[in-house]
Design a protein around this motif. Sequence first.
Motif, PDB file in Angstrom:
ATOM      1  N   ALA A 204       0.828  -1.213   0.000  1.00 43.46           N
ATOM      2  CA  ALA A 204       0.000   0.000   0.000  1.00 43.46           C
ATOM      3  C   ALA A 204       0.863   1.264   0.000  1.00 43.46           C
ATOM      4  CB  ALA A 204      -0.933  -0.008   1.211  1.00 43.46           C
ATOM      5  N   LYS A 205       1.929   1.254   0.778  1.00 41.88           N
ATOM      6  CA  LYS A 205       2.821   2.418   0.822  1.00 41.88           C
ATOM      7  C   LYS A 205       3.578   2.578  -0.486  1.00 41.88           C
ATOM      8  CE  LYS A 205       3.520   2.409   5.836  1.00 41.88           C
ATOM      9  NZ  LYS A 205       4.504   2.292   6.942  1.00 41.88           N
ATOM     10  N   LEU A 206       3.986   1.463  -1.056  1.00 40.31           N
ATOM     11  CA  LEU A 206       4.690   1.521  -2.338  1.00 40.31           C
ATOM     12  C   LEU A 206       3.767   2.028  -3.443  1.00 40.31           C
ATOM     13  CD1 LEU A 206       6.634  -1.870  -2.111  1.00 40.31           C
ATOM     14  CD2 LEU A 206       7.611   0.430  -1.916  1.00 40.31           C
ATOM     15  N   GLN A 207       2.502   1.647  -3.373  1.00 38.48           N
ATOM     16  CA  GLN A 207       1.524   2.142  -4.344  1.00 38.48           C
ATOM     17  C   GLN A 207       1.338   3.650  -4.219  1.00 38.48           C
ATOM     18  OE1 GLN A 207      -1.692  -0.512  -3.223  1.00 38.48           O
ATOM     19  NE2 GLN A 207      -1.396  -1.789  -5.052  1.00 38.48           N
ATOM     20  N   GLN A 208       1.354   4.137  -2.986  1.00 35.38           N
ATOM     21  CA  GLN A 208       1.239   5.577  -2.754  1.00 35.38           C
ATOM     22  C   GLN A 208       2.450   6.312  -3.333  1.00 35.38           C
ATOM     23  OE1 GLN A 208       0.484   6.527   1.358  1.00 35.38           O
ATOM     24  NE2 GLN A 208       0.580   8.738   1.033  1.00 35.38           N
ATOM     25  N   TRP A 209       3.621   5.727  -3.158  1.00 43.54           N
ATOM     26  CA  TRP A 209       4.861   6.300  -3.688  1.00 43.54           C
ATOM     27  C   TRP A 209       4.811   6.344  -5.219  1.00 43.54           C
ATOM     28  CZ3 TRP A 209      10.241   4.430  -1.496  1.00 43.54           C
ATOM     29  CH2 TRP A 209      11.269   5.234  -2.012  1.00 43.54           C
ATOM     30  N   ALA A 210       4.420   5.236  -5.822  1.00 46.58           N
ATOM     31  CA  ALA A 210       4.366   5.171  -7.281  1.00 46.58           C
ATOM     32  C   ALA A 210       3.337   6.142  -7.846  1.00 46.58           C
ATOM     33  CB  ALA A 210       4.037   3.742  -7.723  1.00 46.58           C
ATOM     34  N   ALA A 211       2.225   6.298  -7.148  1.00 44.93           N
ATOM     35  CA  ALA A 211       1.131   7.151  -7.628  1.00 44.93           C
ATOM     36  C   ALA A 211       1.524   8.620  -7.699  1.00 44.93           C
ATOM     37  CB  ALA A 211      -0.094   6.975  -6.736  1.00 44.93           C
ATOM     38  N   LEU A 212       2.370   9.070  -6.775  1.00 45.19           N
ATOM     39  CA  LEU A 212       2.708  10.496  -6.789  1.00 45.19           C
ATOM     40  C   LEU A 212       3.556  10.838  -8.020  1.00 45.19           C
ATOM     41  CD1 LEU A 212       5.849  11.436  -5.842  1.00 45.19           C
ATOM     42  CD2 LEU A 212       5.094  10.471  -3.700  1.00 45.19           C
ATOM     43  N   GLY A 213       4.330   9.874  -8.504  1.00 45.32           N
ATOM     44  CA  GLY A 213       5.078  10.120  -9.728  1.00 45.32           C
ATOM     45  C   GLY A 213       4.146  10.294 -10.907  1.00 45.32           C
ATOM     46  N   LYS A 214       3.147   9.439 -11.002  1.00 44.08           N
ATOM     47  CA  LYS A 214       2.181   9.523 -12.089  1.00 44.08           C
ATOM     48  C   LYS A 214       1.394  10.834 -12.033  1.00 44.08           C
ATOM     49  CE  LYS A 214       1.508   4.566 -12.820  1.00 44.08           C
ATOM     50  NZ  LYS A 214       2.785   4.175 -12.218  1.00 44.08           N
ATOM     51  N   LYS A 215       1.144  11.312 -10.838  1.00 46.79           N
ATOM     52  CA  LYS A 215       0.404  12.566 -10.659  1.00 46.79           C
ATOM     53  C   LYS A 215       1.097  13.723 -11.363  1.00 46.79           C
ATOM     54  CE  LYS A 215      -1.121  15.744  -6.993  1.00 46.79           C
ATOM     55  NZ  LYS A 215      -1.160  15.970  -5.516  1.00 46.79           N
ATOM     56  N   TYR A 216       2.436  13.716 -11.352  1.00 43.35           N
ATOM     57  CA  TYR A 216       3.206  14.817 -11.934  1.00 43.35           C
ATOM     58  C   TYR A 216       3.898  14.427 -13.249  1.00 43.35           C
ATOM     59  CZ  TYR A 216       2.605  17.005  -7.351  1.00 43.35           C
ATOM     60  OH  TYR A 216       2.073  17.561  -6.199  1.00 43.35           O
TER      61      TYR A 216
ATOM     62  N   GLN B   2       8.929  -7.746  -9.191  1.00 38.66           N
ATOM     63  CA  GLN B   2       7.524  -8.076  -9.403  1.00 38.66           C
ATOM     64  C   GLN B   2       6.621  -7.239  -8.484  1.00 38.66           C
ATOM     65  OE1 GLN B   2       6.173 -12.131  -8.302  1.00 38.66           O
ATOM     66  NE2 GLN B   2       5.512 -12.309 -10.447  1.00 38.66           N
ATOM     67  N   ILE B   3       7.040  -7.066  -7.252  1.00 36.76           N
ATOM     68  CA  ILE B   3       6.289  -6.246  -6.291  1.00 36.76           C
ATOM     69  C   ILE B   3       6.290  -4.782  -6.726  1.00 36.76           C
ATOM     70  CG2 ILE B   3       6.216  -5.423  -3.896  1.00 36.76           C
ATOM     71  CD1 ILE B   3       7.474  -8.185  -3.148  1.00 36.76           C
ATOM     72  N   CYS B   4       7.430  -4.308  -7.226  1.00 34.43           N
ATOM     73  CA  CYS B   4       7.518  -2.922  -7.695  1.00 34.43           C
ATOM     74  C   CYS B   4       6.550  -2.671  -8.848  1.00 34.43           C
ATOM     75  CB  CYS B   4       8.947  -2.602  -8.132  1.00 34.43           C
ATOM     76  SG  CYS B   4      10.131  -2.468  -6.782  1.00 34.43           S
ATOM     77  N   GLU B   5       6.450  -3.629  -9.761  1.00 32.16           N
ATOM     78  CA  GLU B   5       5.505  -3.463 -10.866  1.00 32.16           C
ATOM     79  C   GLU B   5       4.071  -3.483 -10.355  1.00 32.16           C
ATOM     80  OE1 GLU B   5       4.669  -4.933 -15.396  1.00 32.16           O
ATOM     81  OE2 GLU B   5       5.515  -6.408 -14.005  1.00 32.16           O
ATOM     82  N   LYS B   6       3.771  -4.371  -9.429  1.00 32.23           N
ATOM     83  CA  LYS B   6       2.430  -4.440  -8.864  1.00 32.23           C
ATOM     84  C   LYS B   6       2.061  -3.138  -8.163  1.00 32.23           C
ATOM     85  CE  LYS B   6      -0.559  -7.487  -6.135  1.00 32.23           C
ATOM     86  NZ  LYS B   6      -0.642  -8.777  -5.384  1.00 32.23           N
ATOM     87  N   ALA B   7       3.061  -2.476  -7.576  1.00 37.34           N
ATOM     88  CA  ALA B   7       2.823  -1.212  -6.876  1.00 37.34           C
ATOM     89  C   ALA B   7       2.568  -0.063  -7.844  1.00 37.34           C
ATOM     90  CB  ALA B   7       4.016  -0.880  -5.982  1.00 37.34           C
ATOM     91  N   GLY B   8       3.014  -0.221  -9.092  1.00 45.35           N
ATOM     92  CA  GLY B   8       2.769   0.823 -10.076  1.00 45.35           C
ATOM     93  C   GLY B   8       4.006   1.554 -10.563  1.00 45.35           C
TER      94      GLY B   8
END
Length: 414
Positions: A81-93, A155-161
């Motif tokens: 969940a935390k990794l997904q949050q991290w990945a999402a902020l990159g996509k935001k910008y 694999q986990i990094c990709e799943k996180a986004g």
Amino acid sequence: MSHLAEATSIRHTTFKNRIIKAAMSEALANDAGQPSQLHFNLYEAWAKGGLGCAITGNVMVDVRAKNEPGVVVIESERDLAKLQQWAALGKKYGMVQLVQLSHPGRQCPKGLNRETVAPSAVPFSPMLATTFGTPRELREDEILDIIQRFATSAQICEKAGFEGIQLHGAHGYLISQFLSPLTNKRQDQWGGPIENRMRFLLEIYKAVRAATSDQFIISVKLNSADFQRGGISEEEVVAVFKAIDAAGIDLIEVSGGTYEAPAMAGAKAEKRKASTIAREAYFLDFAEKIRKEVKCHLMVTGGFRTVEGMNAALDSGACDFIGIARPLAVETDLTDRLIARQDVRYAVHKIKTGIPMVDKMAIMEIIWYAAQFKDIARGKRPNPKLSPLKVFLKYAKNNITAIIKGQINSRRSA
């Protein structure tokens, strides 16, 4: 139009410009190796500054093998969940993010982990032997386990986004230890000729590619040289670059050096030719040579300080991306400024504490900048005049505390 502002794509991912933040140690995780809001704040600051791509600091694939306190560890979906949050902020910008996956091998301070492992039981030079102990030689089943750990983490990094990962094969970490004849004395299929010494890297790449999708970016950071007598030869380095390119790697970052010869921090800059200094980047000459040998994208990091120098490197075709590290620690908006044709404001200089043994190790080139990251993550402005001595004393205190905690936890789990 500045080449820096040009967009480009790798697989299905678009990089909005040619500037990539190279990996730098953040040391912001808790004792369990979990990412936190501090990581999100730091990377959002760079994203807001227009960065096209950020490569994270060292992320360990094994909690038993940390290179320093505060490092992130990804070996399960515990923190998905935390990794997904991290990945999402990159996509935001619109900022691509690659997670640098690493195993430190022998490069771990004494007492931080229960033991250290490496291709061979080779001790450090006398100057560093007080800090780093002699490792235990890895068994083959352990080598195979580490290879799978890289694949699981990716694999986990990709799943996180995250858009991709970078394998840390430089600066004396485990992959680099396998490649170098100075640290790899094995006589089995993992040692000896360069074809065997590069096997570990190639098997990791194959395992990661098999564990991730076709759109996932796999990159690697490799040394152009060890900068040590008896180290990997240029002919062998070229063979490694050609082999990983033929295997299908997407991007190679060109770097160089180890803890014992830290060329990546510019420690060898005083020995460089005047023509090389004029071209700014530490490893640009080598990148030009390797450009003729590989088809994948190339990234050069280290030494760039002017927009003119960066654009000249891109225009020459020697590299496709400009890697910037330390300047971004004191100028989070540097990308926007470079795109606007404004040069680096704060020139990188050697960080000295006044303690000879510490200054020879070039360790301050890591921890002084990590101290800046902590301030940025906490909403403060970076301080170019921050005292190196104060930073080192605080780091030493925290390191000792972490080592004591680690020893206590090891006894409890034994």
